[in-house]
Scaffold this motif. Structure first.
Motif, PDB file in Angstrom:
ATOM      1  N   PRO A   1       0.803  -1.227   0.000  1.00  0.00           N
ATOM      2  CA  PRO A   1       0.000   0.000   0.000  1.00  0.00           C
ATOM      3  C   PRO A   1       0.835   1.276   0.000  1.00  0.00           C
ATOM      4  N   ALA A   2       2.056   1.218   0.521  1.00  0.00           N
ATOM      5  CA  ALA A   2       2.869   2.423   0.597  1.00  0.00           C
ATOM      6  C   ALA A   2       3.043   3.052  -0.782  1.00  0.00           C
ATOM      7  N   TYR A   3       3.047   2.226  -1.830  1.00  0.00           N
ATOM      8  CA  TYR A   3       3.236   2.751  -3.183  1.00  0.00           C
ATOM      9  C   TYR A   3       2.034   2.442  -4.070  1.00  0.00           C
ATOM     10  N   GLY A   4       0.852   2.658  -3.508  1.00  0.00           N
ATOM     11  CA  GLY A   4      -0.354   2.611  -4.335  1.00  0.00           C
ATOM     12  C   GLY A   4      -1.020   1.269  -4.443  1.00  0.00           C
ATOM     13  N   GLY A   5      -0.322   0.205  -4.098  1.00  0.00           N
ATOM     14  CA  GLY A   5      -0.930  -1.122  -4.198  1.00  0.00           C
ATOM     15  C   GLY A   5      -1.518  -1.348  -5.572  1.00  0.00           C
ATOM     16  N   GLU A   6      -2.776  -1.821  -5.554  1.00  0.00           N
ATOM     17  CA  GLU A   6      -3.454  -2.140  -6.801  1.00  0.00           C
ATOM     18  C   GLU A   6      -3.704  -0.908  -7.676  1.00  0.00           C
ATOM     19  N   ASP A   7      -3.805   0.256  -7.031  1.00  0.00           N
ATOM     20  CA  ASP A   7      -4.153   1.469  -7.781  1.00  0.00           C
ATOM     21  C   ASP A   7      -2.984   2.040  -8.559  1.00  0.00           C
ATOM     22  N   GLY A   8      -1.795   1.603  -8.232  1.00  0.00           N
ATOM     23  CA  GLY A   8      -0.637   2.133  -8.933  1.00  0.00           C
ATOM     24  C   GLY A   8      -0.172   3.442  -8.325  1.00  0.00           C
ATOM     25  N   LEU A   9       0.755   4.056  -9.009  1.00  0.00           N
ATOM     26  CA  LEU A   9       1.514   5.157  -8.443  1.00  0.00           C
ATOM     27  C   LEU A   9       1.699   6.202  -9.529  1.00  0.00           C
ATOM     28  N   SER A  10       1.323   7.451  -9.232  1.00  0.00           N
ATOM     29  CA  SER A  10       1.487   8.500 -10.235  1.00  0.00           C
ATOM     30  C   SER A  10       2.822   9.207 -10.056  1.00  0.00           C
ATOM     31  N   ILE A  11       3.406   9.602 -11.180  1.00  0.00           N
ATOM     32  CA  ILE A  11       4.604  10.448 -11.142  1.00  0.00           C
ATOM     33  C   ILE A  11       4.133  11.828 -11.573  1.00  0.00           C
ATOM     34  N   TYR A  12       4.153  12.794 -10.647  1.00  0.00           N
ATOM     35  CA  TYR A  12       3.474  14.049 -10.931  1.00  0.00           C
ATOM     36  C   TYR A  12       4.172  14.882 -11.983  1.00  0.00           C
ATOM     37  N   VAL A  13       5.492  14.894 -11.940  1.00  0.00           N
ATOM     38  CA  VAL A  13       6.253  15.645 -12.944  1.00  0.00           C
ATOM     39  C   VAL A  13       7.233  14.663 -13.587  1.00  0.00           C
ATOM     40  N   ARG A  14       7.266  14.657 -14.915  1.00  0.00           N
ATOM     41  CA  ARG A  14       8.182  13.731 -15.578  1.00  0.00           C
ATOM     42  C   ARG A  14       9.604  13.992 -15.095  1.00  0.00           C
ATOM     43  N   ASN A  15      10.343  12.924 -14.856  1.00  0.00           N
ATOM     44  CA  ASN A  15      11.690  13.063 -14.312  1.00  0.00           C
ATOM     45  C   ASN A  15      12.609  13.789 -15.288  1.00  0.00           C
ATOM     46  N   ALA A  16      13.689  14.319 -14.744  1.00  0.00           N
ATOM     47  CA  ALA A  16      14.529  15.233 -15.519  1.00  0.00           C
ATOM     48  C   ALA A  16      15.756  14.548 -16.087  1.00  0.00           C
ATOM     49  N   PHE A  17      16.136  14.972 -17.279  1.00  0.00           N
ATOM     50  CA  PHE A  17      17.377  14.495 -17.883  1.00  0.00           C
ATOM     51  C   PHE A  17      18.190  15.727 -18.241  1.00  0.00           C
ATOM     52  N   PRO A  18      19.484  15.773 -17.825  1.00  0.00           N
ATOM     53  CA  PRO A  18      20.264  16.993 -18.063  1.00  0.00           C
ATOM     54  C   PRO A  18      20.279  17.366 -19.552  1.00  0.00           C
ATOM     55  N   GLY A  19      19.927  18.591 -19.855  1.00  0.00           N
ATOM     56  CA  GLY A  19      20.001  19.067 -21.240  1.00  0.00           C
ATOM     57  C   GLY A  19      18.788  18.723 -22.081  1.00  0.00           C
ATOM     58  N   VAL A  20      17.802  18.016 -21.502  1.00  0.00           N
ATOM     59  CA  VAL A  20      16.615  17.652 -22.280  1.00  0.00           C
ATOM     60  C   VAL A  20      15.373  18.146 -21.538  1.00  0.00           C
ATOM     61  N   GLU A  21      14.506  18.831 -22.275  1.00  0.00           N
ATOM     62  CA  GLU A  21      13.237  19.239 -21.648  1.00  0.00           C
ATOM     63  C   GLU A  21      12.262  18.077 -21.750  1.00  0.00           C
ATOM     64  N   THR A  22      12.318  17.190 -20.754  1.00  0.00           N
ATOM     65  CA  THR A  22      11.581  15.931 -20.858  1.00  0.00           C
ATOM     66  C   THR A  22      10.072  16.136 -20.882  1.00  0.00           C
ATOM     67  N   ALA A  23       9.608  17.288 -20.383  1.00  0.00           N
ATOM     68  CA  ALA A  23       8.160  17.527 -20.366  1.00  0.00           C
ATOM     69  C   ALA A  23       7.622  17.733 -21.781  1.00  0.00           C
ATOM     70  N   LYS A  24       8.496  18.165 -22.708  1.00  0.00           N
ATOM     71  CA  LYS A  24       8.055  18.328 -24.092  1.00  0.00           C
ATOM     72  C   LYS A  24       8.043  16.964 -24.772  1.00  0.00           C
ATOM     73  N   PRO A  25       6.901  16.593 -25.360  1.00  0.00           N
ATOM     74  CA  PRO A  25       6.778  15.242 -25.918  1.00  0.00           C
ATOM     75  C   PRO A  25       7.881  14.914 -26.929  1.00  0.00           C
ATOM     76  N   PHE A  26       8.207  15.858 -27.804  1.00  0.00           N
ATOM     77  CA  PHE A  26       9.183  15.504 -28.834  1.00  0.00           C
ATOM     78  C   PHE A  26      10.581  15.330 -28.238  1.00  0.00           C
ATOM     79  N   SER A  27      10.940  16.188 -27.287  1.00  0.00           N
ATOM     80  CA  SER A  27      12.252  16.038 -26.635  1.00  0.00           C
ATOM     81  C   SER A  27      12.343  14.687 -25.942  1.00  0.00           C
TER      82      SER A  27
END
Lengths: 324, 249
Positions: free
Chosen positions: A145-171
């Motif tokens: 349950p600590a990590y959502g159990g059956e419901d799963g777990l949301s990642i609120y902000v896409r994780n970061a990669f140096p030099g890449v704007e990961t939030a932009k779909p094409f990047s």
């Protein structure tokens, strides 16, 4: 590789970024996401292709590694988001390179004991044991349950990669595609290497390999671990793509899907996983829009591949493999 | 007398009530061809499989190069220098003739955990493999997948693979099987020269070949060695004639 296979491989590799770029220019973000989905699934299947394609090891438990990679990303990001340290005083992180490294190492560490046990069997028993291990991890995730159990777990902000704007779909697509290219390059080198020769020999005739003085078990174990690590990396990216992890990534459906990708595309072929993933996602999207029962038609295609085109899509495009 | 390269001591193997190997002792000395003959079902292949490590004996020991190898795996015995061929050709069907031999050369060099350098441009593998292909007369077929070779060519490739291991002893399980008279003659001449490189334990049904090649012959019947000696001794042994040779001798 024959000139025809080379051409087919390069065409497939060019087609995916071309499609993503076209979608970007037309402002169709959804299709960029679809192309990214193809690239991530292809990467996961490249991993399985090491074990299944080169080594003939029909692992029905690769969802375990796909899901563990996903949970590595989800758990690290959640802990970083909540500023809660993990066990042993380690902090969470939203850095994709760090997450990827954790996912890859974790999958390698888990694959080692699973491989040590399951590679003592072969054929249908190997399939069942790998399935059993994956289902154990699946049920563990469901009841955690600590990590959502059956419901799963949301990642609120896409994780970061140096030099890449990961939030932009094409990047993000470019990043994933670059990792897919790196994995394909690795697969290509691996297949041509001494290890690849021994691994393919273990698939063709393990008795002969042992008679030469090479233990098939150790070759297969290394292949299984490498295979899990690549699939684990794909899992971490999949979590970031969807910004969501759930136990379904660990379920046997996912293991089956990965096998389907490899068989559909052409097992043991460099571009097989990419061809398989492209075909699969296209089916899912096009037929899935027409009917909820799209998997019935996928089943028909799979039957056709198994009975008529053993080499999968790459076999149709490029003929039989050449082993030099 | 020189120390034997391979020594089998009181080996036993039973399948249920059937004693396939019933107290077999034999050895292989440097420079010799020791032929193992016997009727079908005498337990020859069972014995070879135990010596090669594919089958575990119930009792008895196998010593190779002065070392007890009874508990070692097939791969470990092969690494020590024991090369076997199979009664039914056992090759890598998708790989070309050349790559079949290259893998043997790779196994002999030791490390298969090398992940990046392509084998096809590795001259430490291709050169010895080409040399061996030339020796067995398969140069023209180097790039043909083993699955597409003729039966006779596959038999030759089996021998070539064993050669590439540069072994300390050969275990040849019916190398002449299914070969025409011409092929048998060529192979007989080839094996004749081979004993200089390493001694050969030869299981063979082709009596012309056995009598032409063997320094010693052991006769296996119902899992037991009923006679062992020179070709002349075996040919004149009444019990062997009755049990096996019949009118052929």
């Amino acid at each position: 590789m024959s000139p025809r296979e080379k051409a087919a491989t390069l065409a497939l590799l060019a087609l995916l970024p071309a499609a993503a770029l076209a979608a970007l220019l037309l402002g169709e973000t959804f299709y960029i996401t679809l192309a990214t989905r193809i690239a991530v699934l292809a990467l996961a299947a490249v991993g399985l292709n090491i074990a299944l394609g080169l080594g003939g090891l029909v692992s029905f438990g690769h969802a375990a590694f796909f899901g563990l990679g996903g949970y590595a990303a989800g758990v690290l990001a959640t802990n970083a988001f909540n500023a809660e340290p993990l066990a042993f005083g380690l902090a969470g992180t939203t850095s994709m390179p760090a997450i990827s490294l954790v996912a890859v190492l974790l999958c390698g560490l888990v694959a080692l004991p699973i491989g040590l046990v399951s590679l003592r069997t072969s054929g249908v028993y190997f399939i069942m044991i790998t399935l059993a291990f994956a289902q154990m991890i699946y049920y563990f995730a469901i009841s955690w349950p600590a990590y959502g159990g059956e419901d799963g777990l949301s990642i609120y902000v896409r994780n970061a990669f140096p030099g890449v704007e990961t939030a932009k779909p094409f990047s993000f697509f470019v990043l994933v595609f670059a990792l897919l290219l790196a994995a394909l390059a690795l697969f290509h080198r691996l297949q041509a290497s001494r290890f690849g020769a021994a691994l393919e020999a273990s698939r063709q005739n393990p008795v002969r390999l042992a008679a030469l003085g090479i233990s098939p078990f150790s070759i297969r174990l290394v292949a299984f671990v490498l295979s899990a690590m690549v699939t684990g990396l794909a899992g971490a990216l999949f979590a970031d793509l969807n910004r969501f992890v759930s136990p379904s990534m660990l379920s046997w459906h996912m293991s089956g899907e990965l096998i389907v990708l490899v068989i559909l595309g052409g097992k043991g072929r460099l571009a097989g996983p990419l061809a398989g993933a492209a075909l699969y996602v296209a089916f899912e999207h096009v037929l899935g829009g027409l009917t909820e029962r799209w998997q019935f038609f996928l089943g028909l295609v799979l039957l056709a591949v198994v009975f008529l085109a053993r080499g999968g899509l790459i076999g149709l495009l490029a003929g039989r493999p050449r082993h030099g | 007398m020189a120390e034997p390269v391979l020594a089998v001591d009181r080996l036993e193997k039973a399948f249920g009530a059937l004693k396939a190997t019933n107290g077999v002792s034999l050895d292989l000395r440097p420079g010799e061809i020791h032929a193992l003959i016997g009727p079908n079902g005498a337990g020859k292949s069972t014995l070879i499989n135990q010596i090669a490590g594919a089958l575990a004996p119930d009792a008895g020991t196998i010593r190779f190069l002065g070392r007890d190898v009874t508990a070692l795996s097939t791969a470990a015995r092969a690494r020590l220098g024991l090369a076997r061929t199979f009664q039914v050709s056992s090759l890598l069907p998708d790989f070309s003739a050349l790559r079949n031999i290259m893998l043997a050369a790779q196994a002999r060099q030791g490390s298969s955990l090398r992940f990046l350098r392509p084998v096809l441009s590795d001259r430490t593998l291709t050169e010895p493999a080409m040399a061996i292909l030339a020796r067995v007369g398969l140069t023209a077929r180097a790039d043909v997948p083993a699955a597409e070779l003729s039966h006779g060519e596959r038999r030759q490739l089996e021998i070539a693979v064993a050669l590439a291991m540069q072994p300390k002893a050969f275990l040849l399980d019916e190398p002449m099987a299914g070969m025409g008279p011409e092929g048998s003659k060529t192979l007989t001449a080839f094996l004749d020269g081979l004993r200089q490189e390493a001694p050969i334990l030869l299981v063979e049904h082709d009596m012309d070949a056995v009598f032409a090649l063997a320094d010693r012959v052991s006769v296996l019947v119902y899992g037991q060695v009923i006679a062992s000696g020179s070709v002349a001794e075996i040919r004149s042994d009444p019990e062997v004639r009755r049990a096996y040779l019949g009118d052929a001798a």
